[in-house]
Design a protein around this motif. Structure first.
Motif, mmCIF file in Angstrom:
data_model
loop_
_atom_site.group_PDB
_atom_site.id
_atom_site.type_symbol
_atom_site.label_atom_id
_atom_site.label_comp_id
_atom_site.label_asym_id
_atom_site.label_seq_id
_atom_site.Cartn_x
_atom_site.Cartn_y
_atom_site.Cartn_z
ATOM 1 N N THR A 46 -13.654 -7.615 -7.094
ATOM 2 C CA THR A 46 -14.063 -6.829 -5.707
ATOM 3 C C THR A 46 -14.423 -5.707 -6.148
ATOM 4 N N SER A 47 -15.273 -4.962 -5.429
ATOM 5 C CA SER A 47 -15.852 -3.627 -5.921
ATOM 6 C C SER A 47 -15.179 -2.443 -5.845
ATOM 7 N N GLY A 48 -15.540 -1.585 -6.886
ATOM 8 C CA GLY A 48 -14.987 -0.385 -6.783
ATOM 9 C C GLY A 48 -16.160 0.763 -6.726
ATOM 10 N N SER A 49 -15.689 2.095 -6.965
ATOM 11 C CA SER A 49 -16.539 3.073 -6.798
ATOM 12 C C SER A 49 -17.341 3.247 -8.027
ATOM 13 N N THR A 50 -16.890 2.813 -9.219
ATOM 14 C CA THR A 50 -17.629 2.859 -10.383
ATOM 15 C C THR A 50 -17.786 1.456 -11.108
ATOM 16 N N GLY A 51 -18.842 1.299 -12.064
ATOM 17 C CA GLY A 51 -19.100 0.147 -12.820
ATOM 18 C C GLY A 51 -19.136 -1.023 -12.009
ATOM 19 N N LYS A 52 -18.916 -2.159 -12.690
ATOM 20 C CA LYS A 52 -19.068 -3.424 -11.973
ATOM 21 C C LYS A 52 -17.712 -3.853 -11.427
ATOM 22 N N PRO A 53 -17.924 -4.856 -10.460
ATOM 23 C CA PRO A 53 -16.647 -5.400 -9.820
ATOM 24 C C PRO A 53 -15.748 -5.884 -10.568
ATOM 25 N N LYS A 54 -14.635 -5.571 -10.364
ATOM 26 C CA LYS A 54 -13.369 -5.863 -11.282
ATOM 27 C C LYS A 54 -12.653 -7.082 -10.850
ATOM 28 N N GLY A 55 -12.256 -7.616 -11.600
ATOM 29 C CA GLY A 55 -11.465 -9.134 -11.553
ATOM 30 C C GLY A 55 -9.842 -8.570 -11.315
ATOM 31 N N ILE A 56 -9.796 -8.796 -9.814
ATOM 32 C CA ILE A 56 -7.959 -8.428 -9.359
ATOM 33 C C ILE A 56 -7.455 -9.571 -9.811
ATOM 34 N N GLN A 57 -6.375 -9.357 -10.606
ATOM 35 C CA GLN A 57 -5.350 -10.634 -11.041
ATOM 36 C C GLN A 57 -4.093 -10.284 -10.340
ATOM 37 N N HIS A 58 -3.951 -11.639 -9.722
ATOM 38 C CA HIS A 58 -2.673 -12.047 -8.875
ATOM 39 C C HIS A 58 -1.774 -12.956 -9.486
ATOM 40 N N SER A 59 -0.528 -12.727 -9.209
ATOM 41 C CA SER A 59 0.448 -13.527 -9.911
ATOM 42 C C SER A 59 0.993 -15.027 -8.991
ATOM 43 N N THR A 60 1.755 -15.566 -9.368
ATOM 44 C CA THR A 60 2.159 -16.760 -8.856
ATOM 45 C C THR A 60 3.118 -16.487 -7.831
ATOM 46 N N GLY A 61 4.293 -16.176 -8.365
ATOM 47 C CA GLY A 61 5.625 -16.069 -7.606
ATOM 48 C C GLY A 61 5.482 -15.010 -6.548
ATOM 49 N N GLY A 62 5.084 -13.704 -6.979
ATOM 50 C CA GLY A 62 5.154 -12.292 -6.244
ATOM 51 C C GLY A 62 3.914 -12.704 -5.047
ATOM 52 N N TYR A 63 2.948 -13.085 -5.617
ATOM 53 C CA TYR A 63 1.974 -13.215 -4.624
ATOM 54 C C TYR A 63 2.004 -14.121 -3.520
ATOM 55 N N LEU A 64 2.791 -15.295 -3.725
ATOM 56 C CA LEU A 64 3.047 -16.424 -2.661
ATOM 57 C C LEU A 64 4.169 -15.956 -1.905
ATOM 58 N N LEU A 65 4.849 -14.927 -2.463
ATOM 59 C CA LEU A 65 5.925 -14.761 -1.344
ATOM 60 C C LEU A 65 5.499 -13.634 -0.475
ATOM 61 N N GLY A 66 4.457 -12.778 -0.876
ATOM 62 C CA GLY A 66 3.878 -11.849 0.014
ATOM 63 C C GLY A 66 3.090 -12.622 1.095
ATOM 64 N N ALA A 67 2.305 -13.594 0.604
ATOM 65 C CA ALA A 67 1.364 -14.454 1.718
ATOM 66 C C ALA A 67 2.460 -15.157 2.405
ATOM 67 N N THR A 68 3.455 -15.794 2.277
ATOM 68 C CA THR A 68 4.449 -16.207 2.897
ATOM 69 C C THR A 68 5.238 -15.728 3.850
ATOM 70 N N MET A 69 5.763 -14.624 3.633
ATOM 71 C CA MET A 69 6.483 -13.540 4.458
ATOM 72 C C MET A 69 5.772 -12.978 5.493
ATOM 73 N N SER A 70 4.356 -12.637 5.178
ATOM 74 C CA SER A 70 3.468 -11.585 6.063
ATOM 75 C C SER A 70 3.262 -12.844 6.983
#
Ligand code: WT7
Length: 655
Positions: free
Chosen positions: A270-294
């Motif tokens: 994703t794009s930021g204010s400086t430099g090249k786009p950055k690779g945002i790294q997501h986890s397995t358990g925590g990410y899945l929990l957020g996606a599930t509950m929301s």
């Protein structure tokens, strides 16, 4: 703080729309249940999330540590637990929902295809086995560059199944952006298609992929190619493999690779204010929990829903609310490949009618575009199955909200305006539809377990009933990004640096009203939001200056009726400033150049040539002035400190 366009309109908004009794009765959360969740989270933030993680996700090895904050702000959740995201999205449902439809697909040409959970599981297993046969395994990166077809979700699930880390590149990005992202991730495999259907044309994905690979991408060993359009494409038999040949012959069973909860599930640039786009790294358990509950809390997702999130899987919204969240909940999703206006402006509403869509989640830019096409289109279709509407990507202006509410929601349906980011992984601030009254233009209040505050320039938390400042998150949450791929320093500096690592800084400014409702005002950094797509001004400037005729460029956003913001570029050429036909010709060329460098979504809407940019005596470009000029505002700012005040009239197009 950024000057803000929506400030006036949102701050004069006083209408309130409480949840309707009929909705509350059946809702997963009413105000009592919501209050209980908030109380539990307030009493024990980490324990609250740990309990949900145990209850809502399937673990192969249960965790004993809920949060490891020893390396803060590199937080780790559920660290010693093991699970698999694909097993959570598919295997878990086979007994109870094997014959339930997981994906209903409609292509732009009108072709239909459904997958039950059992069929999806089998296809994911076959694809996972194919990936293994290419030597792809746990921790390897796989770039996915696909149209919006079920195979895109199958590819994601197949990666997750074997512990490979996917990185999806939106099909609208150019070969050069694709190359940067492949190289950034060091990907071993590229999954693409011959093309996709969009707005009556073919999106030449394979052609772009070939161009990207011809420029570098040395880590790529194989390219898996889905035949979608069937048109002629280049094929390198030593490197390319057809999906239907590689996948069909594989066994329909593939044991999931049990990974640590913190194992990266995916990267998303994703794009930021400086430099090249950055690779945002997501986890397995925590990410899945957020996606599930929301999904449960915000969309009130239930077993009989048909959930349509119109986002492309190339964006985070497509990750969390097309792929992972709804599937983890065993829901039926709808995927549509193409444009909203093909063959006519009724297409979205026709899809809602024919597939019995119950939850419709889209972006303000789409709502505004559909609104402009007139009320007659939605009125031709039966939208009576709809029960909930959602919006994401930018602040929704009250006018668009009211149209959504009146014409699509028939004044009955709740609208959830959801604030979040690629980095947050899941929705952070949004109304709970059976409990929280909506105010048009406000994303209302944080979800349970999400600690949001407003701080001033000094980082002081503002407690006043009418607060304006930076939006920050004060406690770690499970679905938060873990780092920037390959650049942890950038992660810390970008998101935590501003206030001494105390808060996660979202990069948005906000106002919180006397009821505790949040009104997001927009980015405070040099990030644009064009049709809900995030673009860095610096990225576009670099693309412009890489053209041989351009010496310098400054890009700003200008408010746009449909897109929210449009790209406005001030360009200084090498040699004489082009005028008349020469300026027109170069404008066209530069737009195409940016399209090649980044993608069509980044093409400037307007380019203005000048002899110079407005600079302070220390050489800083006065962007605020450029924003005013782009808007066509009367210049009231003090320009006497400029090194070259005479340039202002020319920049304003007056000379
Ligand atoms: C930025 C994040 C994850 C959503 C898709 C975009 C803006 C997003 C809202 C909203 C006001 C919003 C913010 C945010 N934004 N949703 N409901 N109201 N602004 O994700 O590309 O990571 O962009 O989109 O400015 O920081 P993204």
């Amino acid at each position: 703080m950024a000057d803000n366009k929506n400030l006036q309109s949102v701050l004069t908004e006083t209408r309130v729309f409480p949840p309707q009794p009929g909705f509350i009765e059946k809702a997963r959360l009413n105000s009592d249940r919501l209050a209980a969740l908030h109380a539990a989270a307030a009493a024990d933030h980490v324990g609250f999330w740990a309990d949900l993680a145990k209850k809502e996700l399937g673990w192969q090895t249960p965790f004993t540590t809920a949060l490891d904050d020893s390396q803060a702000p590199n937080y780790a959740w559920f660290t010693d637990g093991k699970l698999n995201a694909s097993a959570n999205c598919l295997d878990r449902h086979l007994d109870a929902r094997g014959d339930k439809i997981a994906i209903r697909f409609e292509g732009e040409p009108g072709d239909l295809k459904n997958y039950t959970y059992r069929e999806l599981h089998a296809e994911v297993c076959r694809t996972a086995n194919a990936l293994k046969s290419f030597g792809v395994g746990k921790g390897d990166r796989v770039v996915i560059y696909m149209p919006m077809v079920p195979e895109a979700v199958i590819a994601m699930q197949a990666c997750a199944r074997i512990g490979a880390i996917h990185s999806i590149v939106f099909g609208g990005f150019s070969s050069s952006s694709l190359k940067d992202r492949i190289e950034g991730a060091g990907a071993k495999l590229l999954i693409t298609a011959d093309g996709g259907h969009r707005a009556g044309h073919i999106v030449e994905l394979k052609k772009a992929a070939d161009e990207a690979l011809a420029q570098g991408c040395d880590t790529i060993e194989k390219v898996l190619v889905l035949k979608r359009t069937g048109h002629d494409v280049g094929f390198d038999a030593t490197r390319d493999v057809w999906w239907h040949e590689a996948v069909a012959a594989q066994p329909a069973r593939c044991e999931p690779e049990w990974v640590e909860s913190e194992h990266p599930l995916f990267l998303l640039y994703t794009s930021g204010s400086t430099g090249k786009p950055k690779g945002i790294q997501h986890s397995t358990g925590g990410y899945l929990l957020g996606a599930t509950m929301s999904c449960q809390w915000v969309f009130d997702l239930r077993d009989d829903d048909v959930f349509w999130c119109t986002a492309d899987v190339g964006w985070i919204t497509g990750h969390s609310y097309v792929a992972y969240g709804p599937l983890a909940n065993g829901a039926t999703i709808l995927m549509y490949e193409g444009a909203p206006t093909v063959p006519d402006a009724g297409r979205f509403w026709k899809i809602c009618q024919e597939h019995g869509v119950t939850i419709f989640y889209t972006a303000p830019t789409a709502i505004r575009a559909l609104m402009k096409l007139g009320d007659d289109w939605p009125k031709q279709y039966d939208l009576s199955k709809l029960r909930l509407l959602g919006s994401v990507g930018e602040p929704i202006n009250p006018e668009a909200w009211m149209w959504f509410h009146t014409v699509i929601g028939k004044e009955k349906l709740p609208i959830v305006d959801t604030w979040w980011q690629t980095e947050t992984g899941a929705i952070m601030i949004a109304p709970i539809p059976g409990a929280v009254p909506a105010k048009p233009g406000s994303c209302t209040k944080p979800l349970p377990g999400i600690a949001v505050e407003v701080v001033d320039e000094a980082g002081e938390i503002l407690t006043s009933p009418d607060a304006g400042g930076y939006l920050v998150v004060t406690k770690p949450w499970p679905s938060m990004l873990r780092t920037v791929w390959g650049d942890n320093e950038r992660y810390i500096k970008t998101y935590w640096g501003q206030f001494n690592n105390k808060y996660y800084v979202a990069g948005d400014s906000t106002h919180r009203d006397a009821d505790g409702y949040y009104w997001i005002l927009g980015r405070v950094d040099d990030v644009l939001n064009v049709s809900g797509h995030r673009l860095g001004t610096m990225e576009i400037e670099s693309a412009l200056v890489s053209h041989p005729q351009v010496a310098e460029a400054a890009v700003v956003g200008r408010p746009h009726e449909v897109k929210g913001e449009s790209v406005f570029a001030f360009v200084i050429c090498r040699g004489d400033r082009p005028i008349g036909a020469a300026a027109e010709k170069l404008t066209k060329e530069l737009r195409e150049h940016v399209g090649r460098e980044i993608g069509a979504l980044a093409k400037p809407d307007e380019i203005r040539f000048a002899d110079n940019l407005p600079k302070t005596r220390s050489g800083k470009i006065m962007r605020r002035l450029l924003r005013s000029i782009a808007k066509g505002e009367e210049i009231t700012q003090d320009i006497s400190t400029l090194e070259n005040p005479g340039i202002v009239a020319q920049l304003a197009g007056k000379e």
